[in-house]
Each structure stands twice: as structure tokens, then as C-alpha cells.
Design an enzyme around this catalytic site. Sequence first.
Site, PDB file in Angstrom:
ATOM      1  N   HIS A   1     -32.658 -11.802 -33.237  1.00 40.16           N
ATOM      2  CA  HIS A   1     -33.757 -12.248 -34.268  1.00 40.16           C
ATOM      3  C   HIS A   1     -33.441 -11.749 -35.556  1.00 40.16           C
ATOM      4  CE1 HIS A   1     -38.075 -13.108 -34.849  1.00 40.16           C
ATOM      5  NE2 HIS A   1     -38.084 -11.987 -35.711  1.00 40.16           N
ATOM      6  N   GLU A   2     -33.134 -10.245 -35.715  1.00 41.63           N
ATOM      7  CA  GLU A   2     -33.000  -9.590 -36.744  1.00 41.63           C
ATOM      8  C   GLU A   2     -31.999 -10.262 -37.475  1.00 41.63           C
ATOM      9  OE1 GLU A   2     -35.721  -8.338 -37.633  1.00 41.63           O
ATOM     10  OE2 GLU A   2     -36.542  -8.222 -35.823  1.00 41.63           O
TER      11      GLU A   2
ATOM     12  N   GLY B   1     -40.436  -3.226 -33.696  1.00 40.60           N
ATOM     13  CA  GLY B   1     -39.342  -3.557 -32.878  1.00 40.60           C
ATOM     14  C   GLY B   1     -37.846  -3.169 -33.773  1.00 40.60           C
TER      15      GLY B   1
ATOM     16  N   MET C   1     -36.288  -4.423 -37.945  1.00 35.38           N
ATOM     17  CA  MET C   1     -36.510  -4.719 -39.316  1.00 35.38           C
ATOM     18  C   MET C   1     -35.280  -5.482 -39.979  1.00 35.38           C
ATOM     19  SD  MET C   1     -38.603  -5.297 -41.811  1.00 35.38           S
ATOM     20  CE  MET C   1     -38.003  -6.194 -43.264  1.00 35.38           C
ATOM     21  N   GLU C   2     -35.310  -6.505 -40.694  1.00 35.05           N
ATOM     22  CA  GLU C   2     -34.319  -7.320 -40.808  1.00 35.05           C
ATOM     23  C   GLU C   2     -33.770  -7.139 -42.226  1.00 35.05           C
ATOM     24  OE1 GLU C   2     -37.827 -10.091 -42.183  1.00 35.05           O
ATOM     25  OE2 GLU C   2     -37.306  -8.647 -40.539  1.00 35.05           O
TER      26      GLU C   2
ATOM     27  N   HIS D   1     -32.468 -13.549 -39.236  1.00 37.19           N
ATOM     28  CA  HIS D   1     -33.252 -13.545 -40.447  1.00 37.19           C
ATOM     29  C   HIS D   1     -32.464 -13.456 -41.721  1.00 37.19           C
ATOM     30  CE1 HIS D   1     -37.593 -13.390 -39.591  1.00 37.19           C
ATOM     31  NE2 HIS D   1     -37.564 -12.271 -38.758  1.00 37.19           N
TER      32      HIS D   1
ATOM     33  N   GLU E   1     -41.207 -15.800 -39.549  1.00 38.29           N
ATOM     34  CA  GLU E   1     -41.226 -15.409 -38.260  1.00 38.29           C
ATOM     35  C   GLU E   1     -41.214 -16.423 -36.963  1.00 38.29           C
ATOM     36  OE1 GLU E   1     -40.594 -12.557 -37.667  1.00 38.29           O
ATOM     37  OE2 GLU E   1     -40.546 -11.370 -39.405  1.00 38.29           O
TER      38      GLU E   1
ATOM     39  N   GLU F   1     -41.500  -3.563 -44.875  1.00 40.98           N
ATOM     40  CA  GLU F   1     -42.201  -4.845 -44.606  1.00 40.98           C
ATOM     41  C   GLU F   1     -43.658  -4.217 -43.985  1.00 40.98           C
ATOM     42  OE1 GLU F   1     -42.221  -9.262 -42.564  1.00 40.98           O
ATOM     43  OE2 GLU F   1     -40.591  -7.805 -42.464  1.00 40.98           O
TER      44      GLU F   1
END
Length: 877
Positions: free
Chosen positions: A303-304, A267, A269-270, A307, A326, A127
Site C-alpha cells: 500500500h505505501e 500504520g 506513511m508513504e 502511493h 487512499e 500527514e
Amino acid sequence: MRTENPAAIRLADYRPPNHLVDTVHLDVTLDGAQTRVVATTVFRPNPAGEPGAALRLDGDGLQLKRVMLDGKPLDADAYAADPNGFTLSQPPGGPFTLTVETQLDPERNTTLMGLYRSSGVYTTQCEAEGFRRITYFPDRPDVMAVFTTRITASKDEAPILLGNGNPVESGDLGDGRHFAVWHDPHPKPAYLFALVGGRLDRVGGEFVTRTGRRVELGIYVEAGKGDRADYALDALIRSMKWDEEAFGCEYDLDVFNVVAVSDFNMGAMENKGLNIFNDKYVLATPDTATDADYAAIEAIIAHEYFHNWTGNRITCRDWFQLCLKEGLTVFRDQQFSSDMRSRPVKRIADVRALRSLQFAEDSGPLAHPVRPSAYREINNFYTATVYEKGAELIRMLKILVGDDAFRRGMDLYLSRCDGTAATMEDFLACFAETSGRDLAHFAEWYEQAGTPVVTAACRYDEHARTFRIDFRQSTAPTPNQPVKRPMVIPIALGLVGRDGRAVEAETEGPLANGAFVLDGETGSITFTGVESRPVPSLLRGFSAPVRLETDLSTDDLFVLFRHDADSFNRWQAAQTLAMRMLLSGVAAVAEGRMPVFDDRFADAMGALLETSDDHAFVAQVFALPSESDAAREIATDVDPDAILTARDALRASVGRRLGARLDAAQAALAATGPYSPDAASAGRRSLRNVLTDLLAAGDPARGAAVAGERFAAADNMSDRIGALTVLAKIPGEARETALAAFAARYADDPLVMDKWFALQAGIAEPATLDRVKGLMSHPGFSMGNPNRVRALIGAFAAGNLTQFNRADGAGHDFVAGLVLEIDRSNPQLAARLLNAFRTWRALEPTRRTSAQAALERIAAATNLSADVNDIVTRALG
């Protein structure tokens, strides 16, 4: 690496892809500089595309080895290829299979995009546009395909081979090599592709979904660091359970893996089923991680993972819709952290971050809408505006439509858009449908940059027993948007009596879930049956991302500070009181006078300290506005030295006034049991650190003694770094001795040494620039590692307001030189470092001239990356 200045890409120019992809089979042979990728891709014409169009695939620095069409070698005159693209001028009219072989050199890929090898581990980061560095492909998020990946490598250098989806097959190939095949049944865009190969330790677990499916969990870390992954695994399990309960989202694969690597631009990546993390946000033990580190690990793991639905199952149609995945997912992780910890304290922390990062962004030359209408380099739009302001818009939406309609809207979105590449219009349509509300005006938040200013003027009519509040909104011009429209602004509010009790009163006109909605340039609300003049509590819970200006008196603010039932506004009242004193102090310094402060403020803080047992909340109140907060309020002709002098004077005033009480309270907060990262224990440690800091501000000798004792006795990193932070502000032998002791203890732990680098970079003293330059030669520092650069150079540029913005220009010149140096190897890192100049126009003339010269020096350099070129052009524009 692209060095051209690309043409602007515009949302209005969006067209569907001419070809779609059904399946991709990747055969990746990991072999150092001779890594080979064979991509076999099944294409078909898109009925919505241009009939008979050529097939155009993206590339970035690729070396093409061979190409076949439907299993047959393709004639050289049938296609055109260079390192940055591939064109098949006359593709078949129906489905066809294209096989492309490329050769890569992961060892020399210092950009950390695409496939690279660092610290012995093969890793990918795709990404936003990294997949085109692996193979030629329509590298855009609206092209979704089912991926199967076969990875082969040396068993010695890469005994662990991981990919997206579920494991299908693995085995020995002889000659010391082995293979693994991974299949992801869910269509995804190429930016979610991932693979990892290396020597890694695994910490395993299991999660049973609400329908009884068993999911195998794995946290992979560099060899020898397995004992630091337990908290990340626990956070993952809690995230999976919470998402089922809060949003009805169940995990959809048989395995979920997280890999922590030490060289990573972001930080985390999903990637579908294979999240890749900066190890900073996975590794933690009480001796190496602070309470803030534990909280960040919890939030970013969540958070990830979140996603998986809001980003993966439903992705974005194009990169203009980045806020869709996001902003929504930040909102979700904020809700999760609020449930895991303290909702009021989490809200305060989120607003602090929003104001510090996003408000500053909105006020400068890099301002842009949450959904921009154009960009030149998409990597530069992973910003606080897209993430944090994007989350605030979701929060406002929830207020406007109500909890029930919001949940039904989310359910509708997750079912209707599952498996698609969606737009903000698709998302908002679901909530318009479930709420019956026209959201067209609200949607303008996504199109208009800038932070609205809301002014509130109050009038009490004793005879009529009414209390009226008149609101007015305005937004200053931002780049390419000189004229602003009124926005939809929900203002949660209440009334507080002088005796501290809530005032119950009727309103003329409806409220939206307890909020007055300002949807024009002006608006008013009237309360009836009000027996005496109340104090209005406005923008409760920070119900909209705006700047609020009121005519509240100091006495009014003290009423809210002591009595407001809304925790956020109670904190805000204290911050407003402190900010007013701080700004008066800055004015006094500018006039050559000594600042004088109102002791009632310190007394009110002392009373809170003695009556509240919510340690985390009290710690937030005692954390006075920062230098950057003051600079944001001043907005023009900012003198960082005057701000520092005034803030130090305010801290010293509070410290002297409360000295004995601060000392007694910090001693009483000493731990009595083993370390735990839970919210209550973290709040106690946070308060003790803040109190020790204020004690040292008022009485440096006593503060240094207390901090020295705490540093020596600390049994966890929160206490140890908290004490060292206090000592770092007091010049002398004690500081240098403690810094040396810390470095000796953690010399072999890069993540902990990052704290040591950052702490010294933030010392607000003239000698700090030379200190930072000296630390660049330290054995623990590396210009090739993003974490090290962010810890030392980033902390200096973004966190040391006075020394980065030195009047002699040395700070600006130093950082500009490093931006140019780093840009040659890692453009993304260089561009993010360059963001430290985002508020340069607000500086006083001497410093403003210096910053401009530094930016012009960068702009004049040859062979700038597209990333840096974009930032410096906009900064100077």
C-alpha cells in the site's frame, strides 16, 4: 497542541493558494530539546490567487528564532508571528526567498506529529498537518515544492541520517557530529516530508526496474531486530514488480527506504522515498508473527509503495480529496494481495472488514461521505469510509466501465495528472473519456453517506418460462443528509438450478459486464427461457457496498451454499443461514427460552469440510458471524449479553454435531514440515484453529485438551496464539497457566506481548474489566506507546462487546476516563479510542444512557484537543 474548537472547513470554500513554492531547503540540526530547523523557501505569487495578498503560513506550537527576507533580517513590524502562524503583510510582487529558523523539542513531543524523538530515534510524521509543527509553511497539499534536506546530528546517537529522495552528500563535521544531504527532485506537498535519525540496523536489497534502472532498497529497524525484516524486503520487491506489470508504474528514484519505529500513531506513511512504518507492520519471524501479521506486512508494504504514484506523483488538491489517494491505493493493494494469495478468500476478508468497520460507521453519528463536504479536524477522517468504502467505489467503477476501459483510464490518469494535485473530478473524467460513459450519477457515491439497502423480490412464471427479479433501493438518513438519492448500483448476478448446475438464460435488457445496474429507486430484470424456478445468486463478488435483503428461503440458501459457482456468494449463503439462526437465538434468549438450531446447517458445513481442499475458504465458512455482526443486523435496542449467549449456543450446537469430525480434521491438518507464511500453509493453520475453537465450544474438556497439547507443541506463533485463543475462552487453571507461560516466554518482545494483552482484553467475562485494569500496571504496558494502548484498551473497547458495554456502565466510564487522560499527551490516539462509541445509539436503553453519560463527561471536560472535541461533538449531535 491545539485545544480550540476550530471552525468548519468546507469544500465549497476552496480557493487556490495565493503563493506557490518552488524550492525548500531545510537545514535540520538534531540536538534533543535544542533541535533547530532553518527553512529557506523560494515563494512566488500564484497567478490564480488573490493579487497582492499577504503571505500567511501555518504553524503549530512553534518557537521562532529569526526570519530573513531575501537574505536580509526582517524588521519586526514587517511581519506578525505567534506559535500557530506567520504573516508577511506585504510580500514582494515577484519571487522572493524567506528564511525562517525555529527551535523544536522532539523529546517532549508526545503527540507523535511533526518531528519527535522516541525510543532514541528522531522521526517525523507530517500527514495531514504535521509539517507546521516543524516550520512555518503553507501546509496544504496543493502547494508542491522540490525539497532538499541537510541533517546534522551526533554520530553516536544518530549514526543513520535519512531523508526524502536521493542521497547527495554526507560527511564528518568533527566534535562527534556528522551530516547528510538528501534531495528529492519530484515536487511534493509538505505532508510527504520525512527525516529519520537514529541508531538503526539495515537490511538491504536491490530492485531492477523494467527499464533496467537499479534501485537500492533498505529496510531500517531498531538495533538488534534486523533478522525480522526479511519478509518486508521480499514483499517490497514483489510490490515493485507487480506495480510495473499491473499498472505500468515504475519507481522513479535511486533509493527506496523503509524505517520501522516502535512509537507511531498510524500504520505507516508513504513519504516520498522514505516510508516510515509502525514496526508492527515490518517485523516478523515465525516465532513472533502470525499468518495474519505476515499478510498485513505484505499488504501495507505494498500500500505505501503504491502511493508513490497514487498519492505522491499525483497527490490530492485538498484534504477533501483524501479518498482519491487512499481509496484508490487500498483498491490497488487489495488487488496485489489477491494475486499473491487467494482472490476469493481475500475478497471475503475485505468484505468482513468493510461490514465490521465501515457499515458500523455509516449507521451511526459519525457517518460521513467518502468525500466529505466539511470537516473540523482532518485527522478524524482517516476512516474506513474514506479507505475501505473508497476502494469499493473504485471496484464498482471497474465493473461499470469494464476491464479494458478501466486500464486505459488508469493509464490516462497517471499520465495526464502526473505532478499535479488532483481532484476526484479529474480522476473520473479520465474514465468517462476512455469508456464513453457518463459518470455524473456514479460520482454521487462520493457525496452521499450511508449504506444503501437493496431488496430483491423474485417471481417465476412457469407458463411463460420467465424469472423476474424486482429491485428496490433505499438509504436511511445520516447526519446532515436527511434526504437520500438513488445511487448507481451494479449487481453481479447469476442463476443456480435446484440440481446445483448453472442456469443459462437470456435477459431482457443489457448487462454491464455481467451486472445488472440499478440506477433508480426501483429496477427489474427478466430472464427468459427458464425451464424451472432457479435460485438467484445476487451481488456476486460483493459487487457493490450495500446491504442486500432477499426473499430467499432456507432451502434456497442451502442450494447456494452447496453449489454456487461464485465463492463469495457461497460463503455469503452460509453466513446468512448462520445469521438467521443466530438472530432467532437472540430472540429466544430475550424471551427466556433455550435457542434451538437447524442441524442441516452443521451437516452442510461437515460436508464442505470433507469435500473441499481449499482450507482458507473453508476456514472463512466455519468462522461464524461475530457478536458485532449480529449487533449490526439487529440495529436497535441491542443487548450484547443476549447476543453472546445466543452465539455461544450456536457454536456449541455446531461443535457437538460435528465433534468427532472436527477432532479428526484438526489432527489431520497438523504441520509436517517447517513453517512457511505462504497462502496455502496459512490457510491450513487458519482452518485448524477454527476447527479447534468449535470443538471446544461443543466439548470444552476435549477442546481444552487439544488446545493445551497444541500450545505446548507449537513451533510458530500462528499455532501458539491460535491454541491460546481457544484456552482463553475456557475459565480455569489451564487458561491462567498458559497465559503465564506465554508471558514468560515473550516478556521482552513488546509486539508479541501486544497479542497477550489483546487476547485477555477480549475475554467476554465480567471479571475482564478488572483484569484489564490490572494489566495496565504490567511492566510491558505503557500509556505512552500507541501500540500498547491499542492492544489493551483498544481491544477492550472495540472488541469486547459485552464488557465494554456492561449494563452497569463501568466499561463506558473506564474508557471515557482514559480518553481524557490520553488526550493530554496524544490527541490522535485519544480520538481513535473514542471511536469505540460510534454505535452507542443502537444499544438498549440502559446501556445507551450509560454511553451517553460517558460521552457527556468527555464533552464537559476543559481543554479538550480539537481531535477529541470533534469526535465527541459529532457523536452526541
